[in-house]
Design a protein around this motif. Structure first.
Motif, mmCIF file in Angstrom:
data_model
loop_
_atom_site.group_PDB
_atom_site.id
_atom_site.type_symbol
_atom_site.label_atom_id
_atom_site.label_comp_id
_atom_site.label_asym_id
_atom_site.label_seq_id
_atom_site.Cartn_x
_atom_site.Cartn_y
_atom_site.Cartn_z
ATOM 1 N N TRP A 1 34.921 38.309 34.196
ATOM 2 C CA TRP A 1 35.604 39.358 34.960
ATOM 3 C C TRP A 1 37.113 39.172 34.973
ATOM 4 O O TRP A 1 37.855 40.157 35.078
ATOM 5 C CB TRP A 1 35.041 39.416 36.378
ATOM 6 N N PHE B 1 38.134 40.981 31.907
ATOM 7 C CA PHE B 1 38.158 42.432 32.103
ATOM 8 C C PHE B 1 39.307 42.844 33.027
ATOM 9 O O PHE B 1 39.895 43.917 32.859
ATOM 10 C CB PHE B 1 36.830 42.918 32.670
ATOM 11 N N VAL C 1 37.418 48.269 35.947
ATOM 12 C CA VAL C 1 36.835 46.921 36.056
ATOM 13 C C VAL C 1 35.478 46.987 36.745
ATOM 14 O O VAL C 1 34.492 46.373 36.292
ATOM 15 C CB VAL C 1 37.777 45.973 36.820
#
Length: 287
Positions: free
Chosen positions: A192, A195, A205
């Motif tokens: 994450w 991203f 996201v």
């Protein structure tokens, strides 16, 4: 050496004159040496403390690690317990470790959202100018989120015990299971952060994160034994990293020692850190 006065300042015209360096000026002004550059651990812990301060000032951020886990445990236990296991008390023994893994893995996505938010506000531009270990801001985000994962785990286990969950492994088994889950979640969060740096907005996201997380968590052994699934689906489920972690946590809390599942979980964690951590830092250095 000659000097030229301009009314406001006086400048030297001597070609051999060498201006003092910034370090020397700082020493002259402050009267002592500049403090040493912070180490990697110190810088990472400082950014982790920053992440915790954000929670302190915006306590609503804890909603996803308190109310959300409670809702997940109660909803899935009482919704599927009678149909899948014949009774809630029987199903909660199988479900709780799996739903614990699912809930913690799902809230890892907020790491990327936090990174993206700070980028949009320009905070990361200030971080890049600091004389610190370059990955420290990213590691700090993840360390702060580990505390969130720990809170979510404590909340879910408390609710589970209230509704009838009894881990046969006792406290040692529970602690080992939670520790393994925290290691995996820390590593999984690097996806994450990538991203968060790659995408342009928080909504992007969140959208991409949900597209990745939902197949991984629902097509796993969280809710049912994979042996009850069609053969073609078992091939995916049995090689799903969430399945390995859920199986390892379930067995540890039951008092077992699933060497293969633990090895798979740690192996997946190493892959996530090496691959997505490297990509994250490449993106961070290029921004």
């Amino acid at each position: 050496m000659t000097t030229v006065s301009t009314g406001k300042d006086t400048r030297t015209t001597d070609p051999d004159f060498e201006a003092p360096r910034a370090e020397e000026l700082a020493e002259l002004l402050v009267g002592r040496a500049r403090p040493p550059r912070p180490g990697a651990l110190s810088a990472s812990l400082t950014f982790g403390h920053r992440a915790m301060l954000k929670i302190k000032h915006v306590p609503e951020q804890l909603f996803d690690v308190t109310a959300f886990p409670i809702m997940m445990v109660l909803m899935y236990t009482y919704l599927f317990g009678g149909a899948l296991a014949g009774s809630v008390s029987s199903y909660v023994q199988f479900l709780l470790p799996g739903i614990l893994v699912m809930s913690v893995v799902m809230i890892t996505m907020y790491t990327g959202v936090s990174v993206n938010t700070d980028i949009e506000k320009g905070v990361f531009d200030r971080f890049r100018t600091l004389p610190i270990w370059r990955p420290a801001p990213m590691v700090g985000y993840l360390l702060g989120d580990v505390v969130r994962y720990l809170i979510a785990s404590a909340v879910m286990l408390t609710v589970g015990v209230i509704i009838g969950y009894r881990p046969e492994g006792g406290l040692p088994g529970v602690l080992l299971g939670v520790a393994l889950l925290l290691v995996f979640s820390f590593a999984f969060s690097w996806i994450w952060t990538m991203f968060g740096l790659l995408l342009r907005s928080e909504k992007s996201v969140m959208g991409v994160s949900m597209m990745v997380i939902f197949p991984l968590t629902f097509l796993s052994s969280v809710f049912v034994d994979p042996r009850t699934m069609p053969g073609w689906l078992q091939a995916f489920v049995n090689n799903n990293p969430v399945t390995h972690v859920a199986g390892a946590v379930r067995e540890l809390m039951a008092g077992g020692w699933p060497v293969a599942e633990i090895a798979w979980s740690l192996g997946w964690s190493a892959v996530f850190v090496l691959v997505f951590g490297w990509v994250t830092m490449r993106l961070y250095n290029r921004r």
